[in-house]
Design a protein around this motif. Structure first.
Motif, PDB file in Angstrom:
ATOM      1  N   LEU A 250      41.637  22.492   0.815  1.00  0.00           N
ATOM      2  CA  LEU A 250      41.898  23.332   1.979  1.00  0.00           C
ATOM      3  C   LEU A 250      42.004  22.410   3.177  1.00  0.00           C
ATOM      4  O   LEU A 250      41.026  21.773   3.564  1.00  0.00           O
ATOM      5  N   GLY A 251      43.193  22.315   3.723  1.00  0.00           N
ATOM      6  CA  GLY A 251      43.463  21.419   4.833  1.00  0.00           C
ATOM      7  C   GLY A 251      44.574  20.464   4.447  1.00  0.00           C
ATOM      8  O   GLY A 251      44.654  20.028   3.298  1.00  0.00           O
ATOM      9  N   ALA A 252      45.434  20.176   5.400  1.00  0.00           N
ATOM     10  CA  ALA A 252      46.573  19.304   5.111  1.00  0.00           C
ATOM     11  C   ALA A 252      46.889  18.424   6.315  1.00  0.00           C
ATOM     12  O   ALA A 252      48.025  18.043   6.539  1.00  0.00           O
ATOM     13  N   GLY A 253      45.867  18.109   7.074  1.00  0.00           N
ATOM     14  CA  GLY A 253      46.047  17.297   8.268  1.00  0.00           C
ATOM     15  C   GLY A 253      46.135  15.817   7.969  1.00  0.00           C
ATOM     16  O   GLY A 253      46.223  15.388   6.820  1.00  0.00           O
ATOM     17  N   ILE A 254      46.072  15.039   9.012  1.00  0.00           N
ATOM     18  CA  ILE A 254      46.253  13.600   8.912  1.00  0.00           C
ATOM     19  C   ILE A 254      45.201  12.957   8.015  1.00  0.00           C
ATOM     20  O   ILE A 254      45.504  12.029   7.252  1.00  0.00           O
ATOM     21  N   PHE A 255      43.968  13.441   8.053  1.00  0.00           N
ATOM     22  CA  PHE A 255      42.905  12.859   7.228  1.00  0.00           C
ATOM     23  C   PHE A 255      43.170  13.108   5.743  1.00  0.00           C
ATOM     24  O   PHE A 255      42.960  12.229   4.912  1.00  0.00           O
ATOM     25  N   VAL A 256      43.650  14.294   5.407  1.00  0.00           N
ATOM     26  CA  VAL A 256      44.003  14.590   4.017  1.00  0.00           C
ATOM     27  C   VAL A 256      45.154  13.685   3.579  1.00  0.00           C
ATOM     28  O   VAL A 256      45.129  13.098   2.503  1.00  0.00           O
ATOM     29  N   LYS A 257      46.147  13.554   4.436  1.00  0.00           N
ATOM     30  CA  LYS A 257      47.346  12.783   4.082  1.00  0.00           C
ATOM     31  C   LYS A 257      47.081  11.286   3.982  1.00  0.00           C
ATOM     32  O   LYS A 257      47.640  10.612   3.116  1.00  0.00           O
ATOM     33  N   THR A 258      46.233  10.764   4.854  1.00  0.00           N
ATOM     34  CA  THR A 258      46.043   9.308   4.894  1.00  0.00           C
ATOM     35  C   THR A 258      44.801   8.818   4.154  1.00  0.00           C
ATOM     36  O   THR A 258      44.731   7.638   3.816  1.00  0.00           O
ATOM     37  N   GLU A 259      43.836   9.695   3.916  1.00  0.00           N
ATOM     38  CA  GLU A 259      42.585   9.274   3.277  1.00  0.00           C
ATOM     39  C   GLU A 259      42.327   9.993   1.953  1.00  0.00           C
ATOM     40  O   GLU A 259      42.127   9.350   0.935  1.00  0.00           O
ATOM     41  N   TYR A 260      42.290  11.316   1.977  1.00  0.00           N
ATOM     42  CA  TYR A 260      41.932  12.057   0.774  1.00  0.00           C
ATOM     43  C   TYR A 260      42.933  11.855  -0.359  1.00  0.00           C
ATOM     44  O   TYR A 260      42.547  11.519  -1.479  1.00  0.00           O
ATOM     45  N   ILE A 261      44.200  12.114  -0.106  1.00  0.00           N
ATOM     46  CA  ILE A 261      45.189  12.016  -1.180  1.00  0.00           C
ATOM     47  C   ILE A 261      45.253  10.603  -1.760  1.00  0.00           C
ATOM     48  O   ILE A 261      45.228  10.456  -2.992  1.00  0.00           O
ATOM     49  N   PRO A 262      45.305   9.555  -0.939  1.00  0.00           N
ATOM     50  CA  PRO A 262      45.311   8.207  -1.541  1.00  0.00           C
ATOM     51  C   PRO A 262      44.063   7.910  -2.378  1.00  0.00           C
ATOM     52  O   PRO A 262      44.161   7.312  -3.451  1.00  0.00           O
ATOM     53  N   ARG A 263      42.885   8.326  -1.913  1.00  0.00           N
ATOM     54  CA  ARG A 263      41.662   8.072  -2.694  1.00  0.00           C
ATOM     55  C   ARG A 263      41.651   8.909  -3.964  1.00  0.00           C
ATOM     56  O   ARG A 263      41.255   8.430  -5.034  1.00  0.00           O
ATOM     57  N   LEU A 264      42.044  10.163  -3.870  1.00  0.00           N
ATOM     58  CA  LEU A 264      42.087  11.008  -5.058  1.00  0.00           C
ATOM     59  C   LEU A 264      43.109  10.490  -6.065  1.00  0.00           C
ATOM     60  O   LEU A 264      42.900  10.600  -7.279  1.00  0.00           O
ATOM     61  N   SER A 265      44.182   9.910  -5.589  1.00  0.00           N
ATOM     62  CA  SER A 265      45.206   9.347  -6.477  1.00  0.00           C
ATOM     63  C   SER A 265      44.642   8.227  -7.338  1.00  0.00           C
ATOM     64  O   SER A 265      45.103   8.014  -8.467  1.00  0.00           O
ATOM     65  N   GLU A 266      43.649   7.534  -6.832  1.00  0.00           N
ATOM     66  CA  GLU A 266      43.014   6.446  -7.584  1.00  0.00           C
ATOM     67  C   GLU A 266      42.239   6.946  -8.799  1.00  0.00           C
ATOM     68  O   GLU A 266      41.986   6.182  -9.725  1.00  0.00           O
ATOM     69  N   ILE A 267      41.853   8.214  -8.772  1.00  0.00           N
ATOM     70  CA  ILE A 267      41.088   8.789  -9.883  1.00  0.00           C
ATOM     71  C   ILE A 267      41.802  10.019 -10.458  1.00  0.00           C
ATOM     72  O   ILE A 267      41.179  10.939 -10.973  1.00  0.00           O
ATOM     73  N   ALA A 268      43.116  10.014 -10.390  1.00  0.00           N
ATOM     74  CA  ALA A 268      43.923  11.172 -10.797  1.00  0.00           C
ATOM     75  C   ALA A 268      43.766  11.541 -12.261  1.00  0.00           C
ATOM     76  O   ALA A 268      44.083  12.668 -12.654  1.00  0.00           O
ATOM     77  N   ASP A 269      43.266  10.636 -13.071  1.00  0.00           N
ATOM     78  CA  ASP A 269      43.079  10.928 -14.492  1.00  0.00           C
ATOM     79  C   ASP A 269      41.841  11.791 -14.761  1.00  0.00           C
ATOM     80  O   ASP A 269      41.644  12.271 -15.871  1.00  0.00           O
ATOM     81  N   LEU A 270      41.027  12.030 -13.742  1.00  0.00           N
ATOM     82  CA  LEU A 270      39.784  12.775 -13.922  1.00  0.00           C
ATOM     83  C   LEU A 270      39.902  14.274 -13.645  1.00  0.00           C
ATOM     84  O   LEU A 270      38.992  15.034 -13.985  1.00  0.00           O
ATOM     85  N   PHE A 271      40.980  14.705 -13.012  1.00  0.00           N
ATOM     86  CA  PHE A 271      41.121  16.102 -12.613  1.00  0.00           C
ATOM     87  C   PHE A 271      42.596  16.422 -12.371  1.00  0.00           C
ATOM     88  O   PHE A 271      43.442  15.533 -12.342  1.00  0.00           O
ATOM     89  N   VAL A 272      42.865  17.687 -12.165  1.00  0.00           N
ATOM     90  CA  VAL A 272      44.202  18.166 -11.791  1.00  0.00           C
ATOM     91  C   VAL A 272      44.106  18.707 -10.369  1.00  0.00           C
ATOM     92  O   VAL A 272      43.273  19.575 -10.093  1.00  0.00           O
ATOM     93  N   LEU A 273      44.926  18.182  -9.485  1.00  0.00           N
ATOM     94  CA  LEU A 273      45.024  18.753  -8.137  1.00  0.00           C
ATOM     95  C   LEU A 273      46.015  19.896  -8.228  1.00  0.00           C
ATOM     96  O   LEU A 273      47.220  19.691  -8.343  1.00  0.00           O
ATOM     97  N   LYS A 274      45.500  21.105  -8.238  1.00  0.00           N
ATOM     98  CA  LYS A 274      46.342  22.278  -8.470  1.00  0.00           C
ATOM     99  C   LYS A 274      47.029  22.763  -7.203  1.00  0.00           C
ATOM    100  O   LYS A 274      48.171  23.219  -7.258  1.00  0.00           O
ATOM    101  N   ALA A 275      46.348  22.682  -6.054  1.00  0.00           N
ATOM    102  CA  ALA A 275      46.933  23.255  -4.844  1.00  0.00           C
ATOM    103  C   ALA A 275      46.405  22.568  -3.591  1.00  0.00           C
ATOM    104  O   ALA A 275      45.273  22.090  -3.559  1.00  0.00           O
ATOM    105  N   ILE A 276      47.269  22.560  -2.590  1.00  0.00           N
ATOM    106  CA  ILE A 276      46.885  22.151  -1.234  1.00  0.00           C
ATOM    107  C   ILE A 276      47.253  23.315  -0.321  1.00  0.00           C
ATOM    108  O   ILE A 276      48.372  23.836  -0.370  1.00  0.00           O
ATOM    109  N   TRP A 277      46.287  23.709   0.495  1.00  0.00           N
ATOM    110  CA  TRP A 277      46.476  24.837   1.400  1.00  0.00           C
ATOM    111  C   TRP A 277      46.373  24.379   2.850  1.00  0.00           C
ATOM    112  O   TRP A 277      45.576  23.505   3.188  1.00  0.00           O
ATOM    113  N   SER A 278      47.170  25.014   3.698  1.00  0.00           N
ATOM    114  CA  SER A 278      47.052  24.841   5.143  1.00  0.00           C
ATOM    115  C   SER A 278      47.370  26.177   5.810  1.00  0.00           C
ATOM    116  O   SER A 278      47.924  27.087   5.177  1.00  0.00           O
TER     117      SER A 278
END
Length: 106
Positions: free
Chosen positions: A9-37
């Motif tokens: 929940l949230g799609a601002g600059i912090f999600v785009k520059t911090e959360y998504i890149p960090r989550l991408s590093e562990i993408a094999d552990l879960f499925v990112l089903k949705a992003i909401w804003s």
């Protein structure tokens, strides 16, 4: 066992520059089903970035999109990355859903 499905929940600059890149590093552990804003434009911007690592991620926005996430039983965790002034109303919606879910499970 299928990997857990989560939503952001949230799609601002912090999600785009911090959360998504960090989550991408562990993408094999879960499925990112949705992003909401709150807005379609912001949600699509974050989804465009996330699709590189999470090709099935769905774009959700507004009240309807939030309700879809809340009602989706396959989503087991939600990362709340919202500005403080927007967290209260969004968290109230999620809390009501969790309470109902817990009541049904128990």
């Amino acid at each position: 066992m299928a990997p857990p499905q989560i939503a952001i929940l949230g799609a601002g600059i912090f999600v785009k520059t911090e959360y998504i890149p960090r989550l991408s590093e562990i993408a094999d552990l879960f499925v990112l089903k949705a992003i909401w804003s709150r807005t379609e434009e912001s949600a699509r911007g974050a989804v465009d970035i996330a699709e590189k690592s999470f090709p099935e991620v769905e774009c959700k926005w507004g009240d309807a999109g939030l309700n879809e996430i809340i009602e989706d039983a396959s989503i087991v965790a939600v990362l709340v990355v919202l500005a403080a002034q927007f967290q209260a109303s969004s968290l109230l919606s999620i809390s009501v859903c969790v309470c109902v879910f817990l009541a049904v499970v128990l």
